[in-house]
Design a protein around this motif. Sequence first.
Motif, PDB file in Angstrom:
ATOM      1  N   PRO A  87     -11.048   2.328   3.984  1.00 31.91           N
ATOM      2  CA  PRO A  87     -11.142   0.994   4.526  1.00 31.91           C
ATOM      3  C   PRO A  87     -12.537   0.643   5.534  1.00 31.91           C
ATOM      4  N   ARG A 124     -12.769  -9.052  -1.208  1.00 31.45           N
ATOM      5  CA  ARG A 124     -11.797  -8.779  -1.592  1.00 31.45           C
ATOM      6  C   ARG A 124     -12.020  -9.155  -2.600  1.00 31.45           C
ATOM      7  N   THR A 156       0.694  -1.463  -0.269  1.00 29.70           N
ATOM      8  CA  THR A 156       0.017  -0.188  -0.325  1.00 29.70           C
ATOM      9  C   THR A 156       0.556   1.642   0.231  1.00 29.70           C
TER      10      THR A 156
END
Length: 183
Positions: free
Chosen positions: A158, A165, A86
């Motif tokens: 989030p 996902r 990320t």
Amino acid sequence: AAAEQIFVAEGYEGATIRKIADAVGVSSTALYLHFRDKSEILNEICQHAFSILLARCQELAETETDPLVRLRKLLRSYVSFGFENTNAYRLAFMTPVGQIYADEKGLARVVAADLYASFEKGVEQALPPQHDLQRARVLAQILWASTHGLVSIVMMKPHLDWADRDDLIETQLDILLKALETQ
């Protein structure tokens, strides 16, 4: 990794050589022996991220013979990279261009261009032989923007009640590639 965290947490303006050096446990002077300024550190982070993705693209180009399957795997790899890395993803794909590419000939710029060219070639190969090159370019940009959109919104929000996902990713790829087949 320390520089990635600082750039993400503090932003480009808030990240300093001193903060990065402190996080790594070296002096600012020691860091300056390797990097001219913080833009070179950011460039290095982005170049590394682009290189990982380019290697994945090249590996798929060599091992997967079906163009649509290869394209699906390319897109899946891009999305997976974003969720697995990320900080690097945010810096490489969500940082204003001027901060990454301070040097016109910087390696991050070169590798990013190679990465995109590899992806665009994968899209072209997935289209029927009589396709228009301009159309292939548009479709490549739509596919990239769409997958980037999924990664970035899930990453940046989030707290939302996201569906599974893998289901999100596979459903998006199903829709995108089905649309591609009609082109």
